[in-house]
Scaffold this active site. Structure first.
Site, short mmCIF file in Angstrom:
data_model
loop_
_atom_site.label_atom_id
_atom_site.label_comp_id
_atom_site.label_asym_id
_atom_site.label_seq_id
_atom_site.Cartn_x
_atom_site.Cartn_y
_atom_site.Cartn_z
CB CYS A 157 27.54 0.50 58.89
SG CYS A 157 26.62 -0.96 57.95
CG HIS B 121 25.89 0.69 62.53
ND1 HIS B 121 24.75 1.01 61.82
CD2 HIS B 121 26.18 -0.35 62.03
CE1 HIS B 121 24.47 0.21 60.69
NE2 HIS B 121 25.36 -0.61 60.88
CG ASN C 127 22.29 -2.64 59.79
OD1 ASN C 127 22.57 -1.17 59.29
ND2 ASN C 127 23.29 -3.31 59.63
#
Ligand code: UT7
Length: 349
Positions: free
Chosen positions: A114, A276, A306
């Site tokens: 990430c 994020h 995501n």
């Protein structure tokens, strides 16, 4: 020293929309559970056979290159951030070099989950600062849908992730005061397996008290990916969600404050924070902790889920397209994820 600016940005989202209700055919879950815990309503999946992590990255790259007002021939370095590479090796960077018929320039793949985009941005920033390169193409792309456990066993992970890509072209700033002000990179490997895809890998169960793969009695040819591993579904990502959540809500504000403090700025100076897109509840927690207004935080997880390394640049690209970022605005990007790794970058657009 040069200051690095984002001269062009673009994103590519695959067409197929998968709603929370669509996932019910594979696993025991519900639209209500997913929305309540994550804020996600739908995500996009790449075409199973016609799209890959690299091809989506190429589409995003074409837009970023055009918006930067350069040609592919002028790009002098490629950085590709992903955890879903087309091949175990080589990396996706060389596939982009081939697809875009670029010169024999360097291509670097970054595997920082990430935090991949922010880490990659920091690497690119150093090359631009020193004058080594003038046009760096940075791509972040993920095709998660190809590697998730869609049974109920994997539901805490598979409902979260989506596919997508984004790219930026980085150049030295021509005007004083614009560009990346600082980047901040961190890691803590103590709980590396808390959010991980351990197999296939060469670990041989070295790192964990409990085995994460069935290697026992496997003949040499099967050590890398044994039949037992597949039979036991050990070839999928796993996550201790609550533990990751707890660490994320501490590290996000910390690394954002670190960036602001280093530049003698405060949250009041921030035009936009792009966290994020891990979970809307994490972003909301961070917003609250930092006392930011709604218009200071950009979220789009409800549409895309995501997308790991791609989530920040997709959001950055959407925010820029929507006119939410103008020249001179102070923008912060921040990430936390598997590793654990976390990072932030502060830039004057
Ligand atoms: O981007 C990289 C970083 N990743 C993150 O930041 C993710 C951080 N973690 C999270 O976002 C959250 O932990 C999740 C969204 C993954 C999970 O939410 P949670 O509130 O922490 O749920 P949980 O894992 O504690 O599970 C609660 C219950 C369990 O059932 P029992 O044991 O209470 O009966 C799970 O089995 O929810 C169940 N569950 C689900 N139920 C329906 C887990 N996943 C699902 C699902 N649908 N998809």
């Amino acid at each position: 020293m040069n200051q690095t600016i984002i001269a062009g940005i673009g994103h590519y989202i695959p067409k197929q929309i998968v709603t929370n209700n669509d996932l019910l055919q594979y696993m025991d879950t519900s639209d209500e559970w997913i929305q309540e815990r994550t804020g996600i309503k739908e995500r996009h999946y790449a075409h199973r056979t016609e799209e890959t992590t690299a091809t989506m990255g190429v589409e995003a790259a074409k837009i970023a290159i055009e918006r930067a007002g350069i040609t592919t021939d002028e790009v002098d370095f490629i950085i590709f951030a992903t955890i879903c590479p087309d091949y175990y090796f080589p990396g996706c960077g060389v596939l982009v070099q081939r697809a875009l018929k670029m010169k024999e320039i360097g291509a670097l793949d970054i595997r920082n989950q990430c935090s991949g985009f922010v880490y990659a941005l920091s690497v690119a920033d150093q090359f631009i600062k020193t004058g080594m390169y003038k046009n760096i193409l940075l791509i972040a792309s993920e095709k998660h849908s190809f590697g998730l456990d869609f049974s109920t066993r994997g539901r805490n992970i598979s409902v979260i992730f989506g596919d997508g890509a984004a790219a930026v072209v980085l150049q030295p700033a021509k005007e004083e005061g614009r560009g990346i002000l600082s980047t901040h990179l961190h890691s803590d490997g103590e709980n590396a397996e808390m959010l991980a895809m351990c197999n296939p890998g060469t670990h041989a169960n070295h790192w964990t008290a409990e085995p994460v793969a069935d290697f026992d009695d496997a003949p040499i040819g099967e050590m890398f990916m044994s039949h037992a591993m597949i039979d036991k579904a050990q070839n999928y990502p796993t996550m201790d969600g609550p533990a990751v959540f707890k660490k994320a809500v501490v590290k996000f504000p910390e690394v954002i404050n670190e960036a602001l403090t280093q530049n003698n700025l405060t949250t009041a100076d921030l035009k936009l924070l792009i966290p994020h897109q891990a979970n809307l509840r994490i972003s909301q927690f961070v917003q609250q902790r930092l006392k930011l207004r709604d218009d200071q935080v950009f979220n789009n997880i409800e549409k895309y889920g995501n997308t790991t390394a791609a989530s920040i640049p997709i959001a950055l690209s959407e925010a820029w397209e929507a006119g939410k970022i103008q020249k001179g605005d102070l923008v912060c990007v921040a990430a936390f994820g598997s590793g654990f790794t976390w990072a932030s970058a502060l830039m004057r657009w």
